[in-house]
Design an enzyme around this catalytic site. Structure first.
Site, PDB file in Angstrom:
ATOM      1  N   HIS A 124     -78.016  -7.019  50.079  1.00 48.22           N
ATOM      2  CA  HIS A 124     -77.978  -7.827  51.300  1.00 48.22           C
ATOM      3  C   HIS A 124     -77.810  -6.857  52.481  1.00 48.22           C
ATOM      4  CE1 HIS A 124     -76.108 -10.589  54.248  1.00 48.22           C
ATOM      5  NE2 HIS A 124     -76.552 -11.589  53.507  1.00 48.22           N
ATOM      6  N   ASP A 201     -69.823  -5.301  46.423  1.00 43.75           N
ATOM      7  CA  ASP A 201     -70.010  -6.475  47.279  1.00 43.75           C
ATOM      8  C   ASP A 201     -69.957  -7.695  46.363  1.00 43.75           C
ATOM      9  OD1 ASP A 201     -71.092  -8.649  48.565  1.00 43.75           O
ATOM     10  OD2 ASP A 201     -72.879  -7.614  49.306  1.00 43.75           O
ATOM     11  N   LYS A 227     -67.908 -18.765  50.908  1.00 42.83           N
ATOM     12  CA  LYS A 227     -68.811 -19.041  49.774  1.00 42.83           C
ATOM     13  C   LYS A 227     -68.001 -19.522  48.562  1.00 42.83           C
ATOM     14  CE  LYS A 227     -72.009 -15.416  51.263  1.00 42.83           C
ATOM     15  NZ  LYS A 227     -73.144 -16.112  51.849  1.00 42.83           N
ATOM     16  N   CYS A 363     -81.780 -12.206  54.254  1.00 39.75           N
ATOM     17  CA  CYS A 363     -81.039 -10.995  54.676  1.00 39.75           C
ATOM     18  C   CYS A 363     -81.313  -9.805  53.754  1.00 39.75           C
ATOM     19  CB  CYS A 363     -79.536 -11.250  54.769  1.00 39.75           C
ATOM     20  SG  CYS A 363     -79.113 -12.536  55.947  1.00 39.75           S
TER      21      CYS A 363
HETATM   22  C1  LIG Z   1     -74.702 -10.555  48.381  1.00 38.01           C
HETATM   23  C2  LIG Z   1     -74.157 -10.817  49.752  1.00 38.01           C
HETATM   24  N1  LIG Z   1     -73.456  -9.869  50.360  1.00 38.01           N
HETATM   25  C3  LIG Z   1     -72.920 -10.057  51.577  1.00 38.01           C
HETATM   26  C4  LIG Z   1     -73.092 -11.244  52.254  1.00 38.01           C
HETATM   27  C5  LIG Z   1     -72.491 -11.409  53.602  1.00 38.01           C
HETATM   28  O1  LIG Z   1     -71.498 -12.378  53.576  1.00 38.01           O
HETATM   29  P1  LIG Z   1     -70.829 -12.874  54.925  1.00 38.01           P
HETATM   30  O2  LIG Z   1     -71.926 -13.405  55.789  1.00 38.01           O
HETATM   31  O3  LIG Z   1     -69.863 -13.912  54.502  1.00 38.01           O
HETATM   32  O4  LIG Z   1     -70.188 -11.692  55.542  1.00 38.01           O
HETATM   33  C6  LIG Z   1     -73.831 -12.261  51.663  1.00 38.01           C
HETATM   34  C7  LIG Z   1     -74.072 -13.529  52.372  1.00 38.01           C
HETATM   35  O5  LIG Z   1     -74.960 -14.278  52.082  1.00 38.01           O
HETATM   36  C8  LIG Z   1     -74.378 -12.046  50.374  1.00 38.01           C
HETATM   37  O6  LIG Z   1     -75.097 -13.003  49.751  1.00 38.01           O
END
Ligand SMILES: Cc1ncc(COP(=O)(O)O)c(C=O)c1O
Length: 405
Positions: A124, A201, A227, A363
């Site tokens: 991401h 992550d 989430k 993303c």
């Molecule tokens: C795999 C992954 N990493 C990081 C994030 C970023 O999360 P946040 O927007 O809550 O910071 C997301 C959000 O969709 C994600 O799916």
């Protein structure tokens, strides 16, 4: 269809938003973006604001003491959730994104100016861009691990590409595009053999996989509350004590400072030293309620339920002509496109039929470029979804295909 009981959700009644969606005939299939919240989470937040807010770690009066205690109790619950050895290893941030940015700044001073940072090709943007910028600032190479057609980070390639020049490895536990659980334990071991720092992550992974940071043996682990059935505005960063001690303080301000003059200051160690300013107190309390809620459920039954829905959806999708699923999803999330149909057109027609899904690159722009795709449709499931949601989605999909074909 067999096994219909397991396609009905016993948890759905706990989520008022789902009842609201039903009244609008809307199907919610976007939980990987954010989750809906169960009653106890909503009640906890409402209570906090109705009974009285107070800032934490500052005042002596009873309300402030109570809220500080409640807030610190949540830190303890998070530590237990991921089996962190001590509560002091849990830093509250605002999101996974902020946790990773904190690391990219906090680690900078102690990283050498030679070598590489390793991530994977399926990360991401939140686990790509902070490292990309850090690599640029330090003159380090950013190495991208390939992934297989199944959507899994390529372990044999990682074995070669993570080497003695590797300073840091940052990978996700579960892909938000492929829905695949990644071999993070093995990747962490490979990185450790080379003396690299390891960052996981866990934004998607924590929701669907029991996570034990001591078994994983990672140096840092990041995730977001929203989430995980908790409110927005709270993220978590876990770190090993010796690694946290090496982090440079990044955001400076109230309540993280031990002593300050006009020209110099000393800061607290983790966690308080990394929680400058007023925290999202109500959201943290809501996170505590989300953890309690999930702890009171049978997590294996939830995983089973989500898997059953996923299997049903996979079977149905693959029966439709031209449907291409990205990778081999393990859990709760499917990305697909249909040959000859632009994902944006498909998404438009699904939206018009009240189906809440995501279309685009989720993303992960470099990932889609590497696949030569402009985007995909992503369906993401949670414990509250049921067979009816999927049937409604599939019938909307069939109508859309008919119109677009
Ligand atoms: C795999 C992954 N990493 C990081 C994030 C970023 O999360 P946040 O927007 O809550 O910071 C997301 C959000 O969709 C994600 O799916």
């Amino acid at each position: 269809m067999k096994n219909t009981d397991s396609l009905n959700s016993p948890w759905r009644k706990d989520f008022p938003a789902l009842q609201n969606f039903a009244k609008q005939n809307m199907v919610w299939l976007d939980s990987a973006a954010t989750s809906q919240k169960p009653y106890p989470v909503i009640e906890t937040i409402t209570d906090y604001y109705q009974q009285g807010s107070a800032n934490i770690h500052r005042a002596q009066y009873p309300l402030a003491q109570k809220i500080t205690n409640d807030f610190e109790q949540v830190r303890h619950k998070v530590a237990q959730l991921i089996n962190a050895p001590t509560d002091e290893q849990i830093i509250f941030t605002r999101s996974t994104t902020e946790s990773i940015n904190l690391l990219a700044y906090g680690l900078e001073a102690n990283l050498p100016n030679t070598g590489n940072i390793v991530i994977s090709g399926l990360e991401h943007h939140a686990n790509l861009l902070p490292w990309q910028r850090l690599a640029q600032r330090k003159g380090l190479e950013l190495v991208i691990l390939p992934f297989t057609a199944d959507g899994i980070i390529d372990l044999p390639a990682a074995q070669v590409m993570i080497n003695k020049r590797t300073r840091l490895l940052a990978v996700s536990q579960m892909s938000n595009v492929f829905g695949t659980l990644q071999p993070i334990k093995q990747l962490i071991q490979i990185a450790k053999q080379q003396g690299a720092i390891t960052v996981i992550d866990g934004a998607q992974g924590i929701v669907h996989q029991p996570t034990d940071v001591q078994t994983l043996d990672c140096d840092f682990y990041a995730f977001s509350g929203h989430k995980f059935y908790a409110p927005e505005g709270v993220g978590i960063l876990y770190g090993k004590t010796e690694q946290l001690a090496k982090l440079q303080h990044w955001q400076l301000g109230g309540e993280m400072v031990q002593t300050a003059t006009y020209h110099s200051a000393n800061f607290y160690p983790a966690p308080l030293g990394f929680e400058a300013g007023t925290a999202a107190i109500g959201s943290v309390l809501g996170l505590g309620a989300a953890i309690d809620y999930l702890n009171a459920q049978d997590r294996a039954a939830i995983a089973n339920h989500e898997k059953t829905l996923l299997t049903y959806l996979m079977r149905e999708l693959t029966q439709r002509e031209g449907v291409c699923i990205l990778g081999q999803p393990d859990q709760s999330l499917i990305s697909f496109y249909i040959k000859g149909i632009h994902p944006a057109d498909l998404s438009q027609l699904l939206t018009e039929q009240n189906i809440a899904i995501r279309a685009g690159q989720h993303c992960c722009m470099p990932l889609y470029n590497s696949l030569g795709l402009s985007g995909s449709i992503r369906i993401s499931l949670a414990l509250y979804n049921n067979q009816h949601d999927l049937q409604q989605f599939l019938s909307a999909l069939d109508k859309a295909i008919e119109l677009l074909a």
